[in-house]
Write a protein that holds these residues in place. Structure first.
Motif, PDB file in Angstrom:
ATOM      1  N   GLY A 150     -40.094  36.786   7.710  1.00 35.64           N
ATOM      2  CA  GLY A 150     -38.776  37.076   7.259  1.00 35.64           C
ATOM      3  C   GLY A 150     -37.832  36.483   8.453  1.00 35.64           C
ATOM      4  N   LEU A 151     -38.019  35.527   8.981  1.00 36.32           N
ATOM      5  CA  LEU A 151     -37.464  34.973  10.296  1.00 36.32           C
ATOM      6  C   LEU A 151     -35.919  34.251   9.697  1.00 36.32           C
ATOM      7  CD1 LEU A 151     -39.974  33.502  12.323  1.00 36.32           C
ATOM      8  CD2 LEU A 151     -38.950  35.916  12.523  1.00 36.32           C
ATOM      9  N   ASN A 152     -35.120  33.980  10.658  1.00 33.94           N
ATOM     10  CA  ASN A 152     -33.862  33.507  10.332  1.00 33.94           C
ATOM     11  C   ASN A 152     -34.173  31.933  10.422  1.00 33.94           C
ATOM     12  OD1 ASN A 152     -31.136  32.727   9.979  1.00 33.94           O
ATOM     13  ND2 ASN A 152     -30.431  32.925  11.943  1.00 33.94           N
ATOM     14  N   VAL A 153     -34.096  31.395   9.096  1.00 30.13           N
ATOM     15  CA  VAL A 153     -34.428  30.057   8.740  1.00 30.13           C
ATOM     16  C   VAL A 153     -33.028  29.379   8.587  1.00 30.13           C
ATOM     17  CG1 VAL A 153     -35.861  28.269   7.595  1.00 30.13           C
ATOM     18  CG2 VAL A 153     -36.900  30.449   8.081  1.00 30.13           C
ATOM     19  N   LEU A 154     -32.766  28.147   9.437  1.00 27.97           N
ATOM     20  CA  LEU A 154     -31.538  27.402   9.159  1.00 27.97           C
ATOM     21  C   LEU A 154     -31.853  26.034   8.857  1.00 27.97           C
ATOM     22  CD1 LEU A 154     -29.626  28.723  12.199  1.00 27.97           C
ATOM     23  CD2 LEU A 154     -29.623  29.705   9.695  1.00 27.97           C
ATOM     24  N   ASP A 155     -31.001  25.353   8.097  1.00 30.77           N
ATOM     25  CA  ASP A 155     -31.435  23.861   7.862  1.00 30.77           C
ATOM     26  C   ASP A 155     -30.510  23.130   9.115  1.00 30.77           C
ATOM     27  OD1 ASP A 155     -28.541  23.813   7.020  1.00 30.77           O
ATOM     28  OD2 ASP A 155     -29.165  23.669   4.849  1.00 30.77           O
ATOM     29  N   GLU A 156     -30.564  21.882   9.291  1.00 34.75           N
ATOM     30  CA  GLU A 156     -30.044  21.282  10.496  1.00 34.75           C
ATOM     31  C   GLU A 156     -28.393  21.334  10.099  1.00 34.75           C
ATOM     32  OE1 GLU A 156     -29.992  16.758  12.403  1.00 34.75           O
ATOM     33  OE2 GLU A 156     -30.686  17.024  10.653  1.00 34.75           O
ATOM     34  N   ASP A 157     -27.638  21.129   9.204  1.00 33.99           N
ATOM     35  CA  ASP A 157     -26.350  21.551   9.206  1.00 33.99           C
ATOM     36  C   ASP A 157     -25.808  23.028   9.551  1.00 33.99           C
ATOM     37  OD1 ASP A 157     -25.800  18.769   8.125  1.00 33.99           O
ATOM     38  OD2 ASP A 157     -25.688  19.483   6.306  1.00 33.99           O
ATOM     39  N   GLN A 158     -26.623  23.949   9.162  1.00 36.41           N
ATOM     40  CA  GLN A 158     -26.425  25.239   9.552  1.00 36.41           C
ATOM     41  C   GLN A 158     -26.308  25.533  11.026  1.00 36.41           C
ATOM     42  OE1 GLN A 158     -29.305  26.910   6.845  1.00 36.41           O
ATOM     43  NE2 GLN A 158     -27.656  27.789   5.684  1.00 36.41           N
ATOM     44  N   TRP A 159     -27.764  24.792  11.607  1.00 36.20           N
ATOM     45  CA  TRP A 159     -27.814  25.070  13.111  1.00 36.20           C
ATOM     46  C   TRP A 159     -26.585  24.600  13.878  1.00 36.20           C
ATOM     47  CZ3 TRP A 159     -30.059  27.081  16.963  1.00 36.20           C
ATOM     48  CH2 TRP A 159     -30.029  26.035  18.164  1.00 36.20           C
ATOM     49  N   LEU A 160     -26.178  23.202  13.285  1.00 37.24           N
ATOM     50  CA  LEU A 160     -25.093  22.695  13.968  1.00 37.24           C
ATOM     51  C   LEU A 160     -23.866  23.393  13.900  1.00 37.24           C
ATOM     52  CD1 LEU A 160     -25.634  19.031  13.092  1.00 37.24           C
ATOM     53  CD2 LEU A 160     -25.894  20.070  15.448  1.00 37.24           C
ATOM     54  N   ALA A 161     -23.715  24.052  12.638  1.00 38.23           N
ATOM     55  CA  ALA A 161     -22.449  24.907  12.510  1.00 38.23           C
ATOM     56  C   ALA A 161     -22.601  26.188  13.549  1.00 38.23           C
ATOM     57  CB  ALA A 161     -22.375  25.265  11.009  1.00 38.23           C
ATOM     58  N   LEU A 162     -23.926  26.682  13.506  1.00 38.53           N
ATOM     59  CA  LEU A 162     -23.849  27.886  14.522  1.00 38.53           C
ATOM     60  C   LEU A 162     -23.790  27.493  15.930  1.00 38.53           C
ATOM     61  CD1 LEU A 162     -25.135  30.828  15.228  1.00 38.53           C
ATOM     62  CD2 LEU A 162     -27.437  29.757  15.257  1.00 38.53           C
ATOM     63  N   ILE A 163     -24.020  26.306  16.490  1.00 42.34           N
ATOM     64  CA  ILE A 163     -23.923  26.254  17.767  1.00 42.34           C
ATOM     65  C   ILE A 163     -22.532  25.388  17.984  1.00 42.34           C
ATOM     66  CG2 ILE A 163     -26.294  26.098  18.145  1.00 42.34           C
ATOM     67  CD1 ILE A 163     -26.180  23.195  18.354  1.00 42.34           C
ATOM     68  N   GLY A 164     -21.912  25.171  17.139  1.00 38.27           N
ATOM     69  CA  GLY A 164     -20.506  24.693  17.166  1.00 38.27           C
ATOM     70  C   GLY A 164     -20.347  22.993  17.443  1.00 38.27           C
ATOM     71  N   SER A 165     -21.332  22.383  17.029  1.00 44.35           N
ATOM     72  CA  SER A 165     -21.821  20.964  17.303  1.00 44.35           C
ATOM     73  C   SER A 165     -21.109  20.012  16.207  1.00 44.35           C
ATOM     74  CB  SER A 165     -23.059  20.767  17.713  1.00 44.35           C
ATOM     75  OG  SER A 165     -23.176  19.930  18.871  1.00 44.35           O
TER      76      SER A 165
END
Length: 706
Positions: A691-706
Motif C-alpha cells: 500500500g505504498l505511494n507508487v508514482l510514474d515518472e511524470d507524477q514524480w517530476l510533477a511532485l518535485i517540480g522538475s
C-alpha cells in the motif's frame, strides 16, 4: 599507510581505515598548500593520495566519509584576510591519469545523459595551469572584488592585490551586469627565476616553485609587495552571472577573450574522445617550452545546457575532468621486507628501500601488498611481472602514479645476487606470535590473536581517537600508544574513566607522566569530558567495526536516527532475517557483507560488553537531517524501479538526494515513495501489496517540480 594493498583486495574494514588516514593526510596537505603556501609534499604525492582515495571510494561507496577529501575543496581561508562568500562555490576537478579513464569519463556522461556512443558530444581541452585559483567579480563592467578559492565556499578578499596584475582589467565592455570571472594567477618560469634571485640578494624568502611564488605574492597583506611581483592571469571559467555568456564553453571563453581577459591559446574544441587524447599529447609535447607550469589537461563538456543537466557532485562537476601528466619511475635496492600488523590483524609486507627520489619526493618504503604479489601473482593466481618474484637484495623499479605510497613495478633480474632466495611469508604474527591465517578466498594473512595482539588493540584505540571518530584534542595516536603500553587504557571506555582513576587526588596521577604537566593533563581530561557529548555517526565509526567506514556510519545514523533505535535494530537482526535485517539491507549503500559484519559485531559478547561500557560514559546525539526547506520529499525514502524515460537513473537519484530524499535499493514497509517505469517488476508488485505511494515518472517530476 604501510598496509596498502591493491584496492580490489582490500576488505571493507581495511578500506575504511585507509580512507581515515587519507582524509587526515590530505587535510593537512590542503592546509599547507592553500593556507600556508608551503606544501610539504610534491604535487605528484598529492595527486597520488587523491587518486587512491577516489579509487577506494569508487569500489566501496558505502565507506565514503563525511570529511572525505572528495567532499573538500582547498582549505579554510586565512584569518589575515577578510572573508568572501562565493555565490557559486569554487569547486575542484576530478582527476584522470590514464587514457582509459578519459574514455570512461566520456562513457559516464553518455550514460548519464542517455546518449549512445555514436551520437555527437563535443568537449573542450585546455592546459591545466599550476597556479592559484582567483575569482574576479565585475558589476556593470567594473572590478569590485577579487577572492581566492579558500575552501570552495568562502575565500579571501585579495581585491587590492589583484588590481596590481596587468592581465586583470579594471573595466570591461560588453559584459553582463554581474560577471564573476574565474581563472588562475600564475608566474612564468623566467619571472620566477628572477624573483628568487632578487630575494636571495636581499636575504628574503625564496620559493620552491612558481606556484608557491604566485600564491605567496597574491596573498600579501601589503599590495605594494604584490605589485612588485610579476603575476599573470588566465581566465577559463565563470561563477555568478546576471545573464548567460553563451551557449557553449567555446563561445563563452571566446567572449571573455573579447572583453580583454587572457585566455589560453592552446584550448581546442574536440569532437570525439580521440580528439581529446590527441590534444592532451600535443599539449604534453609543448609542456617544457610553454614558459609556465602546467600539470595536465582539462576536458569540459562544450554545451552549457548539458553541463547544467549533469550538475555537480559535492565538490566536482560531472561534466569536467583533469587529465594529469604521468608521475616518475626510479630504480633502487630492496634492503629488506618488514611485516606490519593493522587494526584488523592484516599482515602487510613493506619493502625497505635504499632512499631514492621519485616524482620530487624521497622514497624509502614501498608496498608489497601481500604474499601473492611478492611471488609474482595477482589476486586470481595469474602471473604478473612475467611471474618474477621479489626478493631481498633485488634492484626494483618503483613508481608513484596514483597511490598513497610507492609501488614496486618490476624487478631487474640481471642484477639479482647469485645467492638470493625466495621470500618466505611469515606464518605467525611478528608482534604476538599468534598464527597468521589466510582464509580461503582472501589474499591477506591475518593475526588470529584478536585483542590479545597488542598491535591490533593499539590500532583500534588509535582509530577510536582519530580525527573523524572521537577527535579528542591532545590525545592522539602517540599518547594512546603510551597509555596502552603502561596498561592505563585497554578499551575505549577506559579513556573516559581516566579522570576518576588517575586524575587529581588519585594515587597515580596523569600529570606525573613523562611529558605531561599539571596543565596539559587537565587540558586532556577536559577535552575527554567535552567528547562525552558526541554524534551517533562518530560513535558508530569510532567502534572500528570491520567493513563499516565513516560514510557507512553516517548512512546508519541517518537511517536509524538515534543510538537506542540503532542498537535495538542490530540486536533484533540476530538471525540475519526478519524485518530488521531487511530494513538494514534496504539502506542504499549497505550490502550483505556490510550488514553481516555489523550485526555479528553486536552479537559478539566481548564486543557488546565493551560497547555497553563505553555508551554508559557518553551522551550520544542524533545527526541533524540536511537542510532542504520546502522540498516535498525531504527525509522520505524513495525507490526507483523500471526504466525511466525522461532522465537516466543516475540523474533521478542525484536529483532526489539533492532534495533531501534517501534513495534505497529495495522496497520495504519503511519506503515512502516508489517511482516506477516500464519494466518494473517485483519491486512495484511489493510496493502495491504494502500500500505504498507508487508514482510514474511524470507524477514524480510533477511532485518535485522538475
Amino acid at each position: 599507510m604501510s598496509d596498502l594493498r591493491p584496492v580490489e583486495e582490500l576488505s571493507l574494514d581495511e578500506a575504511a581505515e585507509e580512507l581515515r588516514s587519507l582524509a587526515e593526510r590530505l587535510g593537512e596537505a590542503n592546509r599547507d598548500y592553500h593556507q600556508k603556501d608551503a606544501p610539504r609534499i610534491a604535487d605528484a604525492e598529492y595527486d597520488a593520495l587523491k587518486r587512491r582515495n577516489a579509487e577506494i571510494e569508487t569500489r566501496y561507496p558505502e565507506l565514503r566519509r563525511a570529511d572525505s577529501p572528495s567532499e573538500q575543496v582547498g582549505a579554510a581561508p586565512s584569518e589575515a584576510f577578510a572573508k568572501v562568500r562565493h555565490v557559486v562555490p569554487m569547486l575542484s576537478l576530478a582527476n584522470a591519469f590514464e587514457d582509459a579513464e578519459v574514455i570512461d569519463f566520456d562513457s559516464r556522461i553518455r550514460r548519464f545523459l542517455g546518449l549512445s556512443a555514436e551520437e555527437p558530444l563535443a568537449f573542450t581541452a585546455e592546459p591545466k595551469i599550476d597556479g592559484l585559483s582567483l575569482s574576479l567579480r565585475y558589476e556593470k563592467g567594473v572590478l569590485v572584488q577579487a577572492a581566492t578559492r579558500g575552501d570552495g565556499e568562502t575565500g579571501e578578499n585579495v581585491t587590492a592585490n589583484a588590481r596590481t596584475i596587468d592581465d586583470i582589467p579594471e573595466r570591461i565592455a560588453g559584459a553582463p551586469d554581474v560577471l564573476e570571472v574565474r581563472g588562475e594567477a600564475y608566474m612564468s618560469h623566467a619571472d620566477f627565476a628572477a624573483l628568487n634571485a632578487r630575494q636571495a640578494e636581499t636575504r628574503g624568502k625564496t620559493f620552491a616553485n612558481p606556484r608557491n611564488a604566485a600564491a605567496g605574492s597574491l596573498r600579501q597583506l601589503d599590495p605594494k609587495i604584490t605589485a612588485g611581483r610579476p603575476l599573470h592571469y588566465f581566465a577559463y571559467a565563470w561563477g555568478a552571472l546576471s545573464e548567460p555568456l553563451a551557449a557553449t564553453q567555446t563561445e563563452a571563453i571566446a567572449r571573455l577573450g573579447a572583453m580583454g581577459f587572457q585566455v589560453n591559446p592552446l584550448m581546442r574544441r574536440c569532437e570525439h574522445v580521440e580528439d581529446m587524447l590527441a590534444q592532451y599529447r600535443a599539449i604534453e609535447a609543448q609542456r617544457a617550452t610553454l614558459g609556465y607550469d602546467i600539470d595536465g589537461v582539462v576536458y569540459k563538456l562544450d554545451r552549457l545546457d548539458l553541463q547544467a543537466r549533469l550538475g555537480f557532485r559535492s565538490t566536482t562537476p560531472r561534466w569536467a575532468i583533469a587529465h594529469k601528466f604521468p608521475a616518475e619511475v626510479a630504480s633502487t635496492l630492496l634492503e629488506g621486507i618488514d611485516i606490519q600488523v593493522g587494526r584488523t590483524g592484516a599482515l602487510s609486507p613493506v619493502a625497505r628501500l635504499t632512499p631514492v627520489t621519485v616524482g620530487g619526493v624521497v622514497v624509502s618504503n614501498a608496498t608489497l601488498h601481500n604474499e601473492d604479489y611478492i611471488k609474482g601473482l595477482d589476486s586470481h593466481g595469474h602471473e604478473i611481472r612475467g611471474g618474477r618474484d621479489i626478493r631481498i637484495g633485488d634492484w626494483v623499479r618503483v613508481y608513484r602514479a596514483g597511490d598513497v605510497i610507492p609501488k614496486v613495478e618490476d624487478v631487474d633480474l640481471s642484477r639479482r645476487p647469485a645467492d638470493s632466495v625466495p621470500y618466505e611469508f611469515p606464518r605467525t604474527c611478528p608482534i604476538c606470535g599468534s598464527d597468521a591465517i589466510r582464509e580461503e578466498g582472501e589474499a591477506v594473512h591475518r593475526c588470529a590473536g584478536g585483542l590479545i595482539c597488542p598491535a591490533q588493540a593499539v590500532e583500534k584505540l588509535r582509530h577510536f581517537v582519530s580525527r573523524n571518530a572521537f577527535d579528542i584534542e591532545g590525545l592522539g595516536a602517540k599518547q594512546v600508544e603510551a597509555l596502552f603500553a603502561d596498561d592505563w587504557i585497554r578499551e575505549p571506555a577506559d579513556i573516559f574513566t581516566l579522570r576518576a582513576r588517575y586524575g587529581p587526588g588519585q594515587p597515580l596521577q596523569l600529570r606525573n607522566r613523562e611529558g605531561w604537566g599539571a596543565k596539559s593533563a587537565e587540558n586532556v581530561l577536559n577535552a575527554i569530558d567535552e567528547r562525552r557529548r558526541i554524534a551517533i555517526n562518530r560513535v558508530i565509526f569510532g567502534l572500528g567495526i570491520r567493513h563499516v567506514g565513516e560514510t557507512g556510519a553516517m548512512l546508519l545514523a541517518r537511517a536509524y536516527g538515534s543510538w537506542d533505535r540503532f542498537r535495538e535494530a542490530m540486536e533484533a537482526a540476530r538471525s540475519h532475517e526478519g524485518p530488521e535485517w531487511e530494513e538494514l539491507n534496504a539502506i542504499d549503500g549497505v550490502g550483505p557483507v556490510f550488514a553481516a559484519a555489523l550485526v555479528d559485531y553486536f552479537h559478539e559478547p566481548a564486543a557488546r560488553a565493551a560497547v555497553d561500557r563505553l555508551v554508559r560514559e557518553l551522551d550520544i546525539q542524533d545527526v541533524e537531517a540536511p537542510r532542504t526547506e520546502g522540498s516535498p520529499v525531504a527525509g522520505k525514502t524513495v525507490v526507483f524501479t523500471g526504466t525511466l524515460e525522461r532522465m537516466t537513473r543516475a540523474e533521478a537519484k542525484a536529483r532526489a538526494e539533492a532534495l533531501g530524499a534517501k534513495v534505497a535499493g529495495s522496497v520495504s514497509a519503511k519506503t515512502d515513495i516508489v517511482v516506477v517505469g516500464p519494466g518494473a517488476g517485483s519491486k512495484e508488485k511489493k510496493a502495491r501489496e504494502l500500500g505504498l505511494n507508487v508514482l510514474d515518472e511524470d507524477q514524480w517530476l510533477a511532485l518535485i517540480g522538475s
